[in-house]
Design a protein around this motif. Structure first.
Motif, PDB file in Angstrom:
ATOM      1  N   ASP A  60      -0.854   9.709  19.883  1.00  0.00           N
ATOM      2  CA  ASP A  60      -1.214  11.007  20.399  1.00  0.00           C
ATOM      3  C   ASP A  60      -0.572  12.301  19.543  1.00  0.00           C
ATOM      4  O   ASP A  60      -1.146  13.043  19.185  1.00  0.00           O
ATOM      5  CB  ASP A  60      -0.689  11.124  21.907  1.00  0.00           C
TER       6      ASP A  60
ATOM      7  N   ARG B  32       1.349  11.247  28.951  1.00  0.00           N
ATOM      8  CA  ARG B  32       1.017  11.223  27.479  1.00  0.00           C
ATOM      9  C   ARG B  32       0.753  12.955  27.398  1.00  0.00           C
ATOM     10  O   ARG B  32       1.056  13.422  26.433  1.00  0.00           O
ATOM     11  CB  ARG B  32      -0.452  10.665  27.087  1.00  0.00           C
TER      12      ARG B  32
ATOM     13  N   GLU C  36       0.892   4.159  21.801  1.00  0.00           N
ATOM     14  CA  GLU C  36       0.010   5.263  22.342  1.00  0.00           C
ATOM     15  C   GLU C  36       0.829   6.638  22.075  1.00  0.00           C
ATOM     16  O   GLU C  36      -0.165   7.655  21.630  1.00  0.00           O
ATOM     17  CB  GLU C  36      -0.493   5.120  23.595  1.00  0.00           C
ATOM     18  N   PHE C  37       1.991   7.144  22.475  1.00  0.00           N
ATOM     19  CA  PHE C  37       2.558   8.242  22.296  1.00  0.00           C
ATOM     20  C   PHE C  37       2.517   8.735  20.891  1.00  0.00           C
ATOM     21  O   PHE C  37       2.239   9.796  20.731  1.00  0.00           O
ATOM     22  CB  PHE C  37       3.997   8.262  23.008  1.00  0.00           C
TER      23      PHE C  37
END
Length: 295
Positions: free
Chosen positions: A229, A287, A225-226
């Protein structure tokens, strides 16, 4: 395709190491497995471990359309649909992937997901709630995040990782079952076949190892997910990506998608304590902080 080939070859190499290790462990624990039975057992574990994962990957687009009720935009009829398709097209070209299918699914909650077995033939879908509750800049960032998942090959990598840990769970659960059965079997018991200890030991071990395997897969899901992003920041702009995540913090938190789609949404549920080990997404504040500290 190269990613799939390399990971499959790596898995076969690991299986080879396991083959040797299992013979050594079997000798130390006092049970014997012939090369024939060992080879058949490992092939069975490989098929069971990877079979379901690959079938799910190959059917992922079809399943997503059916389960989420995605309306694929074949011919854009509104200004909003034209903007969505053109934004995805521009980002896909910049990311160096084929044009994904673009769709909208009805949900009052803001969410989006990407799926597909091939980075050049993926599906990117957004919820009506996302379009209603976010600005165009924020939606653009969310689309960039999903394109990032596709460009990074996250769907394929997660499937292969799931297959590897499934295989390990099957193999080591059976090994532990054999060890337990051998420990409780009387020295004068010459009966063949598995005993009661094998079935109890392997079932308990499979549950325990299954939890550990899930924690590993969820860790990878949070890690990716990082990177998605960062891809959203590269494709749409860092401030737009930060704004989109902050919007999710401000009373518009996305709900988990059903079943296997949960890992592919823009955001997931939030847990505390040990439950955090089994969440698909890291906390939004983490995040945002990662994007703010990104060079």
């Amino acid at each position: 395709m190269m990613r799939i080939l390399l990971l499959i070859l790596t898995n076969f190499a690991v299986m080879g190491v396991l083959f040797v290790s299992m013979n050594i462990i079997g000798g130390l624990l006092g049970f014997n497995m012939s090369s024939g039975s060992m080879g058949g057992f490992m092939v069975m574990a490989l098929i069971m471990g990877f079979g379901g994962s690959f079938v799910s990957l190959l059917m992922s687009k079809w399943m997503a359309k059916r389960s989420m009720g995605v309306n694929v935009i074949e011919t854009p009829n509104t200004t909003q649909e034209r903007w969505l398709v053109e934004t995805v097209r521009r980002q896909a070209e910049k990311a160096g992937i084929g044009m994904p299918e673009v769709g909208i699914f009805y949900s009052p909650d803001p969410n989006a997901f990407a799926t597909g077995a091939n980075r050049n033939s993926a599906l990117v879908a957004v919820s009506q709630g996302l379009l209603d509750n976010m600005t165009a800049d924020e939606v653009e960032a969310v689309l960039g995040h999903e394109i990032g998942h596709v460009a990074n090959g996250d769907m394929v990598t997660q499937t292969l990782l799931q297959g590897v840990v499934n295989t390990f769970v099957i193999i080591f659960a059976r090994l532990i079952g054999m060890a337990v059965d051998n420990f409780f079997r009387r020295s004068d018991d010459q009966s063949g076949g598995a005993g009661f200890g094998y079935y109890i030991g392997s079932m308990v071990a499979q549950v325990v190892l299954g939890f550990a395997a899930s924690a590993i897969v969820m860790w990878f899901s949070r890690w990716r997910e990082f990177h998605a992003d960062k891809a959203g920041a590269d494709l749409a702009g860092r401030q737009k990506m930060i704004a989109a995540l902050r919007r999710l913090q401000q009373g518009h938190s996305a709900q988990d998608l059903p079943g296997g789609m949960a890992a592919f949404g823009i955001s997931g549920g939030f847990s505390s304590g040990i439950q955090k080990l089994f969440t698909t997404h890291p906390p939004l504040e983490d995040r945002i902080a990662a994007l703010e500290n990104m060079r």
